[in-house]
Design a protein around this motif. Structure first.
Motif, PDB file in Angstrom:
ATOM      1  N   GLU A   5       0.762  -1.099   0.131  1.00  0.00           N
ATOM      2  CA  GLU A   5      -0.014  -0.102   0.110  1.00  0.00           C
ATOM      3  C   GLU A   5       0.755   1.162  -0.049  1.00  0.00           C
ATOM      4  OE1 GLU A   5      -3.681   1.809   2.422  1.00  0.00           O
ATOM      5  OE2 GLU A   5      -2.753  -0.075   3.320  1.00  0.00           O
ATOM      6  N   GLU A   6       2.080   1.303   0.584  1.00  0.00           N
ATOM      7  CA  GLU A   6       2.964   2.569   0.696  1.00  0.00           C
ATOM      8  C   GLU A   6       3.844   2.794  -0.468  1.00  0.00           C
ATOM      9  OE1 GLU A   6       2.616  -0.031   2.948  1.00  0.00           O
ATOM     10  OE2 GLU A   6       1.347   1.039   4.576  1.00  0.00           O
ATOM     11  N   TYR A   7       4.376   1.682  -1.129  1.00  0.00           N
ATOM     12  CA  TYR A   7       5.263   1.754  -2.023  1.00  0.00           C
ATOM     13  C   TYR A   7       5.244   0.295  -2.969  1.00  0.00           C
ATOM     14  CZ  TYR A   7       8.011  -1.251   1.252  1.00  0.00           C
ATOM     15  OH  TYR A   7       8.292  -2.261   1.709  1.00  0.00           O
ATOM     16  N   ASP A   8       6.006   0.675  -4.051  1.00  0.00           N
ATOM     17  CA  ASP A   8       6.158  -0.541  -4.956  1.00  0.00           C
ATOM     18  C   ASP A   8       7.985  -0.928  -4.795  1.00  0.00           C
ATOM     19  OD1 ASP A   8       3.613  -0.305  -5.626  1.00  0.00           O
ATOM     20  OD2 ASP A   8       4.077   0.981  -7.503  1.00  0.00           O
ATOM     21  N   LEU A   9       8.059  -2.159  -4.827  1.00  0.00           N
ATOM     22  CA  LEU A   9       9.469  -2.645  -4.947  1.00  0.00           C
ATOM     23  C   LEU A   9       9.562  -3.350  -6.273  1.00  0.00           C
ATOM     24  CD1 LEU A   9      12.036  -3.145  -3.318  1.00  0.00           C
ATOM     25  CD2 LEU A   9      10.932  -5.382  -2.553  1.00  0.00           C
ATOM     26  N   LEU A  10      10.874  -2.939  -6.807  1.00  0.00           N
ATOM     27  CA  LEU A  10      11.375  -3.355  -8.047  1.00  0.00           C
ATOM     28  C   LEU A  10      12.871  -3.941  -7.989  1.00  0.00           C
ATOM     29  CD1 LEU A  10      11.241  -3.850 -11.222  1.00  0.00           C
ATOM     30  CD2 LEU A  10      11.838  -1.768 -11.643  1.00  0.00           C
ATOM     31  N   VAL A  11      13.261  -5.106  -8.055  1.00  0.00           N
ATOM     32  CA  VAL A  11      14.377  -5.690  -8.323  1.00  0.00           C
ATOM     33  C   VAL A  11      14.718  -6.006  -9.578  1.00  0.00           C
ATOM     34  CG1 VAL A  11      15.998  -7.602  -7.292  1.00  0.00           C
ATOM     35  CG2 VAL A  11      13.986  -6.443  -5.858  1.00  0.00           C
ATOM     36  N   MET A  67      19.930  -4.517  -8.801  1.00  0.00           N
ATOM     37  CA  MET A  67      19.693  -2.927  -8.427  1.00  0.00           C
ATOM     38  C   MET A  67      18.181  -2.674  -8.028  1.00  0.00           C
ATOM     39  SD  MET A  67      20.453   0.428 -10.378  1.00  0.00           S
ATOM     40  CE  MET A  67      20.026   2.069  -9.742  1.00  0.00           C
ATOM     41  N   SER A  68      18.083  -2.569  -6.790  1.00  0.00           N
ATOM     42  CA  SER A  68      16.446  -2.417  -6.286  1.00  0.00           C
ATOM     43  C   SER A  68      15.983  -0.996  -6.257  1.00  0.00           C
ATOM     44  CB  SER A  68      16.514  -2.954  -4.845  1.00  0.00           C
ATOM     45  OG  SER A  68      17.027  -4.165  -4.756  1.00  0.00           O
ATOM     46  N   PHE A  69      14.613  -0.805  -6.492  1.00  0.00           N
ATOM     47  CA  PHE A  69      13.942   0.443  -6.641  1.00  0.00           C
ATOM     48  C   PHE A  69      12.800   0.354  -5.638  1.00  0.00           C
ATOM     49  CE2 PHE A  69      16.208  -0.003 -10.727  1.00  0.00           C
ATOM     50  CZ  PHE A  69      16.628   1.085 -10.681  1.00  0.00           C
ATOM     51  N   ILE A  70      12.714   1.400  -5.045  1.00  0.00           N
ATOM     52  CA  ILE A  70      11.511   1.632  -3.733  1.00  0.00           C
ATOM     53  C   ILE A  70      10.867   3.130  -4.569  1.00  0.00           C
ATOM     54  CG2 ILE A  70      10.592   2.102  -1.548  1.00  0.00           C
ATOM     55  CD1 ILE A  70      13.141   0.658  -0.792  1.00  0.00           C
ATOM     56  N   LEU A  71       9.577   2.685  -5.058  1.00  0.00           N
ATOM     57  CA  LEU A  71       8.849   3.959  -5.764  1.00  0.00           C
ATOM     58  C   LEU A  71       7.516   4.127  -4.876  1.00  0.00           C
ATOM     59  CD1 LEU A  71       9.818   1.573  -8.304  1.00  0.00           C
ATOM     60  CD2 LEU A  71       9.171   3.937  -9.479  1.00  0.00           C
ATOM     61  N   THR A  72       7.366   5.560  -4.708  1.00  0.00           N
ATOM     62  CA  THR A  72       6.160   6.202  -4.143  1.00  0.00           C
ATOM     63  C   THR A  72       6.023   7.290  -5.374  1.00  0.00           C
ATOM     64  OG1 THR A  72       6.939   7.917  -2.965  1.00  0.00           O
ATOM     65  CG2 THR A  72       6.618   5.627  -2.032  1.00  0.00           C
ATOM     66  N   PRO A  73       4.658   7.873  -5.264  1.00  0.00           N
ATOM     67  CA  PRO A  73       4.430   9.148  -6.191  1.00  0.00           C
ATOM     68  C   PRO A  73       5.391  10.297  -6.142  1.00  0.00           C
ATOM     69  CG  PRO A  73       2.246   8.078  -5.294  1.00  0.00           C
ATOM     70  CD  PRO A  73       3.452   7.274  -4.668  1.00  0.00           C
ATOM     71  N   ARG A  74       6.068  10.157  -4.647  1.00  0.00           N
ATOM     72  CA  ARG A  74       6.863  11.272  -4.585  1.00  0.00           C
ATOM     73  C   ARG A  74       8.222  11.081  -4.039  1.00  0.00           C
ATOM     74  NH1 ARG A  74       3.839  15.856  -3.432  1.00  0.00           N
ATOM     75  NH2 ARG A  74       5.604  17.178  -3.777  1.00  0.00           N
ATOM     76  N   ILE A  75       8.662   9.735  -4.053  1.00  0.00           N
ATOM     77  CA  ILE A  75       9.861   9.379  -3.612  1.00  0.00           C
ATOM     78  C   ILE A  75      10.566   8.161  -4.553  1.00  0.00           C
ATOM     79  CG2 ILE A  75      11.264   8.296  -1.654  1.00  0.00           C
ATOM     80  CD1 ILE A  75      10.134  11.076  -1.088  1.00  0.00           C
ATOM     81  N   VAL A 101      13.893   5.625  -4.184  1.00  0.00           N
ATOM     82  CA  VAL A 101      14.942   5.158  -3.394  1.00  0.00           C
ATOM     83  C   VAL A 101      15.382   3.950  -4.158  1.00  0.00           C
ATOM     84  CG1 VAL A 101      15.564   3.995  -1.144  1.00  0.00           C
ATOM     85  CG2 VAL A 101      13.831   5.681  -1.162  1.00  0.00           C
ATOM     86  N   SER A 102      16.904   4.211  -4.453  1.00  0.00           N
ATOM     87  CA  SER A 102      17.715   3.088  -5.453  1.00  0.00           C
ATOM     88  C   SER A 102      18.745   2.391  -4.327  1.00  0.00           C
ATOM     89  CB  SER A 102      18.289   3.792  -6.554  1.00  0.00           C
ATOM     90  OG  SER A 102      18.863   4.923  -6.261  1.00  0.00           O
ATOM     91  N   VAL A 103      18.907   1.201  -4.837  1.00  0.00           N
ATOM     92  CA  VAL A 103      19.997   0.435  -3.675  1.00  0.00           C
ATOM     93  C   VAL A 103      20.878  -0.459  -4.874  1.00  0.00           C
ATOM     94  CG1 VAL A 103      20.524  -1.163  -2.119  1.00  0.00           C
ATOM     95  CG2 VAL A 103      18.411   0.269  -1.760  1.00  0.00           C
ATOM     96  N   ARG A 104      22.053   0.235  -5.074  1.00  0.00           N
ATOM     97  CA  ARG A 104      22.993  -0.340  -6.073  1.00  0.00           C
ATOM     98  C   ARG A 104      24.362  -0.736  -5.633  1.00  0.00           C
ATOM     99  NH1 ARG A 104      26.575   3.781  -7.823  1.00  0.00           N
ATOM    100  NH2 ARG A 104      26.108   5.893  -7.139  1.00  0.00           N
ATOM    101  N   GLU A 105      24.927  -1.357  -6.328  1.00  0.00           N
ATOM    102  CA  GLU A 105      26.540  -1.737  -5.856  1.00  0.00           C
ATOM    103  C   GLU A 105      27.437  -0.489  -6.636  1.00  0.00           C
ATOM    104  OE1 GLU A 105      27.480  -4.021  -4.353  1.00  0.00           O
ATOM    105  OE2 GLU A 105      25.968  -5.925  -4.457  1.00  0.00           O
ATOM    106  N   GLN A 106      28.286  -0.314  -5.750  1.00  0.00           N
ATOM    107  CA  GLN A 106      29.468   0.787  -5.838  1.00  0.00           C
ATOM    108  C   GLN A 106      30.268   0.045  -6.989  1.00  0.00           C
ATOM    109  OE1 GLN A 106      32.005   2.001  -2.944  1.00  0.00           O
ATOM    110  NE2 GLN A 106      32.948   3.177  -4.238  1.00  0.00           N
ATOM    111  N   GLY A 107      30.292   0.729  -8.346  1.00  0.00           N
ATOM    112  CA  GLY A 107      31.018   0.555  -9.237  1.00  0.00           C
ATOM    113  C   GLY A 107      30.114   0.212 -10.501  1.00  0.00           C
ATOM    114  N   ASN A 108      28.790   0.216 -10.383  1.00  0.00           N
ATOM    115  CA  ASN A 108      27.814   0.026 -11.241  1.00  0.00           C
ATOM    116  C   ASN A 108      27.909   1.239 -12.324  1.00  0.00           C
ATOM    117  OD1 ASN A 108      25.620  -0.313 -12.987  1.00  0.00           O
ATOM    118  ND2 ASN A 108      24.142  -0.963 -11.384  1.00  0.00           N
ATOM    119  N   MET A 109      28.678   1.009 -13.332  1.00  0.00           N
ATOM    120  CA  MET A 109      29.235   1.957 -14.063  1.00  0.00           C
ATOM    121  C   MET A 109      27.708   2.963 -15.117  1.00  0.00           C
ATOM    122  SD  MET A 109      32.095   2.413 -13.182  1.00  0.00           S
ATOM    123  CE  MET A 109      32.521   4.056 -14.367  1.00  0.00           C
TER     124      MET A 109
END
Length: 407
Positions: free
Chosen positions: A79-85, A117-125, A127-135
């Motif tokens: 309900e609060e957000y969507d998660l995309l991996v 690489m993961s994404f947390i999506l809301t209409p206003r936010i 949040v991305s989680v990635r590895e360092q070195g993802n060129m």
């Protein structure tokens, strides 16, 4: 963790971005770009920072998904957000951060390594989680930093900045997927190398183990592309069915643009998948042709051995007959009997070779299938009018034909 604020200019109605808050302008959305090692080493601190900056409380199971380095491509909604991996192939340009012993090591299957690489999506936010070195992502961030160096009114030119978290998410995915199309050239070269190794005839092919791993690597790419396509399709369905839940109530004109971007991403992945499938078929065809050529060479060897056996069989019979221990054998006491027998054996050999030649079993072998297909066989029948091809006779016949027409 890095914060990027995307604002809408109140007077010019254009999008610009900043790393600092701008109270005098309307905030469109916030992008929180974080590295996975921060999440692994300081999980609770990272969750508290996300809550302070965005107000999002992450689900416990989703936190496990973010920490799982081997999590497959997936899309989930709450309900609060969507998660995309989304899993990305680690290319030669990437410099994935693996120096910390606390971090997990990326799984490598048949020489191919992928990173999530993961994404947390809301209409206003976002949040991305990635590895360092993802060129791919770091190059996109560098382009955004170059845009921020411009004046506020010039940032949206010549290319428009993303206006929603979903739009920015698709652009980040596009930066990663565009690199997949560059894989077609090295993959094609690998297939050409194996084709040359399989079809070379100067030595025996022994690299079956490496070829098996190569084929499994192509299959791994196909499976990865299939997972990515299914995940993007689920994201597309969510975008169509619950559009306002993804981009918010104030956005009404960008749905078609987002769908076009999604379809373009899926088409790129499908092109790589189809190209990989064609390359696997090319390897399989080369393997089949290799075994066909091997079988053809075996048949050629057996044909030669059979001819030798057929030629020497009558000679063995004659020598066996005249090697019998009888007292009276015709020609045994003759001084020319030995030479007569050698003449008979030589004549028998010549007759057998002539017979095999007429049956196209001797002197008609080819080195390859291409030579066999390109061979232009001569006519087997004797041309009794061969003298008509003689040039002076041809000229005489033409003159006779002209005189006949004049009459």
């Amino acid at each position: 963790m890095q914060l990027y604020y995307f604002y809408r200019h109140n007077s010019e109605n254009t999008i610009f971005m900043s790393v600092q808050e701008q109270q005098q302008h309307t905030l469109e959305f916030l992008w929180v770009d974080s590295l996975r090692q921060d999440l692994v080493n300081h999980s609770e601190t990272w969750q508290n920072n996300i809550y302070e900056q965005t107000g999002i409380v992450l689900n416990e199971f989703h936190m496990r998904d973010l920490l799982n380095i081997e999590h497959p491509c997936a899309f989930d909604t709450v309900e609060e957000y969507d998660l995309l991996v989304f899993r990305k192939l680690i290319s030669a340009d990437d410099q994935i951060y693996e120096n910390d012993p606390v971090l997990d090591v990326h799984e490598s299957v048949f020489g191919l390594a992928t990173t999530p690489m993961s994404f947390i999506l809301t209409p206003r936010i976002l949040v991305s989680v990635r590895e360092q070195g993802n060129m791919a992502v770091e190059n996109y961030v560098q382009r955004l930093q170059m845009v921020m160096e411009r004046a506020i009114l010039e940032q949206n030119k010549p290319r428009k900045l993303p206006s929603t978290p979903a739009d920015l998410c698709l652009r980040l995915l596009n930066s990663m997927i565009d690199g997949y199309l560059n894989l077609r050239t090295p993959l094609t070269r690998r297939v050409e190398y194996w084709q040359q190794q399989l079809l070379q005839g100067n030595r025996r092919f022994k690299q079956w183990h490496q070829l098996f791993h190569e084929d499994m690597a192509f299959q791994q790419i196909e499976n990865l592309c299939e997972e990515q396509i299914e995940t993007l399709q689920e994201f597309r369905d969510e975008l169509v069915d619950n559009y306002h839940h993804v981009v918010g109530e104030r956005k009404y004109k960008t749905q078609d643009i987002l769908l076009v971007r999604l379809n373009d991403l899926m088409s790129h992945i499908e092109r790589v998948q189809k190209h990989t499938l064609r390359l696997r078929n090319a390897i399989q065809s080369a393997i089949d042709l290799h075994f066909s050529a091997t079988a053809n060479q075996t048949n050629e060897n057996m044909r030669i051995l059979a001819i030798i056996t057929a030629v020497f069989a009558p000679l063995t019979l004659l020598t066996g007959i005249y090697g019998m221990n009888f007292e009276f054998i015709p020609g045994l006491k003759s001084p020319v009997g030995f030479w007569i027998m050698l003449g008979v054996m030589l004549m028998t050999t010549i007759l057998l070779l002539y017979y095999f030649y007429q049956q196209h079993l001797v002197g008609r072998g080819e080195r390859s299938v291409i030579d066999l297909l390109a061979q232009q066989h001569k006519q087997r029948n004797i041309n009794l009018l061969w003298f008509l091809d003689y040039e002076p006779i041809k000229q005489t016949l033409k003159e006779v034909e002209k005189m006949t027409k004049l009459k």
